[in-house]
Scaffold this motif. Structure first.
Motif, PDB file in Angstrom:
ATOM      1  N   VAL A   1       0.890  -1.265  -0.143  1.00  0.00           N
ATOM      2  CA  VAL A   1       0.105   0.120  -0.207  1.00  0.00           C
ATOM      3  C   VAL A   1       0.910   1.343  -0.101  1.00  0.00           C
ATOM      4  O   VAL A   1       0.678   2.103  -0.728  1.00  0.00           O
ATOM      5  CB  VAL A   1      -1.196  -0.194   1.277  1.00  0.00           C
ATOM      6  CG1 VAL A   1      -1.760   1.409   1.337  1.00  0.00           C
ATOM      7  CG2 VAL A   1      -2.054  -0.909   0.998  1.00  0.00           C
TER       8      VAL A   1
ATOM      9  N   ARG B   1      -8.554  -1.301   9.875  1.00  0.00           N
ATOM     10  CA  ARG B   1      -8.703  -2.189   8.651  1.00  0.00           C
ATOM     11  C   ARG B   1      -9.681  -1.689   7.766  1.00  0.00           C
ATOM     12  O   ARG B   1      -9.575  -1.739   6.371  1.00  0.00           O
ATOM     13  CB  ARG B   1      -8.423  -3.500   8.685  1.00  0.00           C
ATOM     14  CG  ARG B   1      -9.558  -4.210   9.293  1.00  0.00           C
ATOM     15  CD  ARG B   1      -9.301  -5.781   9.755  1.00  0.00           C
ATOM     16  NE  ARG B   1     -10.345  -6.352  10.315  1.00  0.00           N
ATOM     17  CZ  ARG B   1     -11.094  -7.152  10.083  1.00  0.00           C
ATOM     18  NH1 ARG B   1     -10.826  -7.681   8.538  1.00  0.00           N
ATOM     19  NH2 ARG B   1     -12.312  -7.821  10.279  1.00  0.00           N
TER      20      ARG B   1
ATOM     21  N   LEU C   1      -9.107   1.770   6.540  1.00  0.00           N
ATOM     22  CA  LEU C   1      -8.312   1.840   5.412  1.00  0.00           C
ATOM     23  C   LEU C   1      -8.639   1.437   4.150  1.00  0.00           C
ATOM     24  O   LEU C   1      -8.634   1.995   3.102  1.00  0.00           O
ATOM     25  CB  LEU C   1      -7.144   0.937   5.629  1.00  0.00           C
ATOM     26  CG  LEU C   1      -5.863   0.801   4.494  1.00  0.00           C
ATOM     27  CD1 LEU C   1      -5.161   1.916   4.367  1.00  0.00           C
ATOM     28  CD2 LEU C   1      -4.961  -0.338   4.917  1.00  0.00           C
TER      29      LEU C   1
ATOM     30  N   VAL D   1      -4.943   7.478   4.478  1.00  0.00           N
ATOM     31  CA  VAL D   1      -4.277   6.137   4.241  1.00  0.00           C
ATOM     32  C   VAL D   1      -2.902   5.917   4.903  1.00  0.00           C
ATOM     33  O   VAL D   1      -2.737   4.743   5.541  1.00  0.00           O
ATOM     34  CB  VAL D   1      -4.271   5.739   2.710  1.00  0.00           C
ATOM     35  CG1 VAL D   1      -3.576   4.624   2.359  1.00  0.00           C
ATOM     36  CG2 VAL D   1      -5.643   5.888   2.122  1.00  0.00           C
TER      37      VAL D   1
ATOM     38  N   ALA E   1      -6.096  -2.679  -0.399  1.00  0.00           N
ATOM     39  CA  ALA E   1      -6.655  -2.530   0.773  1.00  0.00           C
ATOM     40  C   ALA E   1      -7.758  -3.399   0.883  1.00  0.00           C
ATOM     41  O   ALA E   1      -8.154  -3.859   1.856  1.00  0.00           O
ATOM     42  CB  ALA E   1      -7.149  -1.070   0.988  1.00  0.00           C
TER      43      ALA E   1
END
Length: 402
Positions: A223, A279, A282, A323, A389
């Motif tokens: 990422v 998570r 994200l 992010v 993601a």
């Protein structure tokens, strides 16, 4: 917890302030090298080679410095690193002043990069240790504060060193950057109260380092690589877009708006308590990045294209820093504490590597297809971030601490 309350946590301001000062120095260093070498040699090509050597050395050696910090402690590594950095900058300044050949300047530039104290990684690790236990929910706010500090540094630092160098004092600009880095690193190292304990000594270090190979952390590296790629591409593509329109000043306007939107996004994100798991956050932020990049490809009249690019720049600017903050938060959750500084350093190196590669690809795309080709590369990088993601939700479940 607000930023003010966070900085009132015992010991927090004492390490945040020198780290913030050191970050300004780090933000000045790369550009200061360009000014210094260009002034000494008259060659932008040589300046680019030396700056490239600096960046590559920082990206490759940074995680190894983080590894040493995890193994021996911040004080025992940051203080020698600051000393070596001071010597390296002195060597670069003297080499430039005495007309040394390009390879000597490149070697000195590489040493400057290799000796950079990993202030961001060290500060993030301190927050993780300081906010352990019942204060853990405040960790995303702390990481948002660090991101805000970093963004401000990269607004102030380049402007400051450019002002000094444009006044005919490129050496002073380079030395000022080094002074901030050395002072910030040394003062951070001397803050023993908040120094994280060393958990990865001797044989146990290899055991802890296996956490860096967990799927969750590898996904976060991916990422950060694609986010870095988006950064690197946008700097090329937006500049090309402005030049194609015959309005070079438009690039500065778009970049200023992007920076402002990003700063605002970090402030708002860090001040709120979010109930969704990091998570999930994200995935949402990455999806917003991917969707927000689509207007960059708007077609039609020049006015519609301008509106699309402007919207894409602003929408992605809001998503990108969120992010990155969530990447740090999730790294803290999926990696063992014994290698946390190294993990943060790897994330930084991944962003730098992604930016360098993508900038090259974007440059080729612009040469072949104009600004639209570069913008297409940016959309691809944003889409890659989204895909990683969304597909990595399972891998990003918090791991058991060893």
């Amino acid at each position: 917890m607000t930023y003010r309350e966070l900085l009132r946590t015992p010991g927090a301001a004492a390490f945040f302030i020198p780290t913030a000062a050191g970050r300004v120095g780090i933000a000045m260093t790369s550009l200061s090298i360009v000014w210094l070498v260009r002034s000494a040699t008259g060659s932008y090509a040589t300046a680019g080679v030396v700056t490239g050597a600096f960046a590559v050395a920082d990206a490759l050696v940074g995680p190894q410095v983080g590894r040493l910090i995890d193994r021996f402690g911040q004080r025992r590594v940051l203080l020698p690193a600051a000393l070596v950095h001071a010597v390296a900058v002195a060597a670069l300044v003297l080499s430039a002043g005495y007309g040394a050949p390009g390879w000597v300047l490149a070697a000195a530039g590489a040493l400057v990069g290799a000796s950079l104290p990993q202030l961001s990684a060290a500060a993030l690790a301190r927050w993780s240790a300081l906010l352990d236990g019942e204060r853990k929910p405040a960790l995303p706010t702390a990481y948002a504060l660090e991101s805000l500090s970093n963004s401000v540094a990269y607004l102030v630092g380049p402007a400051l060193v450019s002002t000094i160098a444009a006044a005919g004092r490129p050496v002073l600009g380079t030395l000022s950057a080094a002074a901030l880095v050395v002072a910030g690193g040394s003062m951070l190292a001397l803050q023993r109260r908040t120094e994280p304990p060393v958990l990865a000594r001797d044989g146990g270090h290899a055991h802890h380092r296996r956490a860096l190979l967990r799927p969750g952390f590898m996904l976060l590296v991916g990422v950060n690589t694609t986010i870095g790629g988006f950064f690197g591409t946008m700097s090329i593509a937006v500049t090309a877009f402005a030049l194609e329109r015959g309005t070079p000043g438009l690039a500065a306007v778009l970049f200023a708006a992007s920076n402002g939107a990003g700063l605002l996004a970090v402030v708002v994100y860090g001040q709120r308590r979010w109930h969704a798991e990091p998570r999930i956050q994200l995935a949402v932020a990455a999806l917003a990045l991917g969707l927000g990049s689509l207007p960059l490809l708007a077609g039609g009249s020049p006015a519609v294209v301008l509106a699309g690019v402007s919207a894409g720049v602003l929408l992605t600017a809001v998503a990108v820093p969120v992010v990155l903050v969530l990447g740090s938060t999730l790294a803290d959750a999926v990696v063992d504490r014994g290698v946390l500084t190294e993990a943060f350093a790897w994330l930084g190196s991944a962003s730098a590597a992604g930016g360098a590669v993508a900038a090259t690809v974007a440059g080729l795309a612009v040469d072949g297809a104009g600004a639209r080709g570069g913008l297409l590369v940016a959309v691809a990088a944003a889409g890659s971030t989204t895909a990683l993601a969304l597909t990595g939700l399972r891998a990003l479940r918090p791991a058991e601490r060893d």
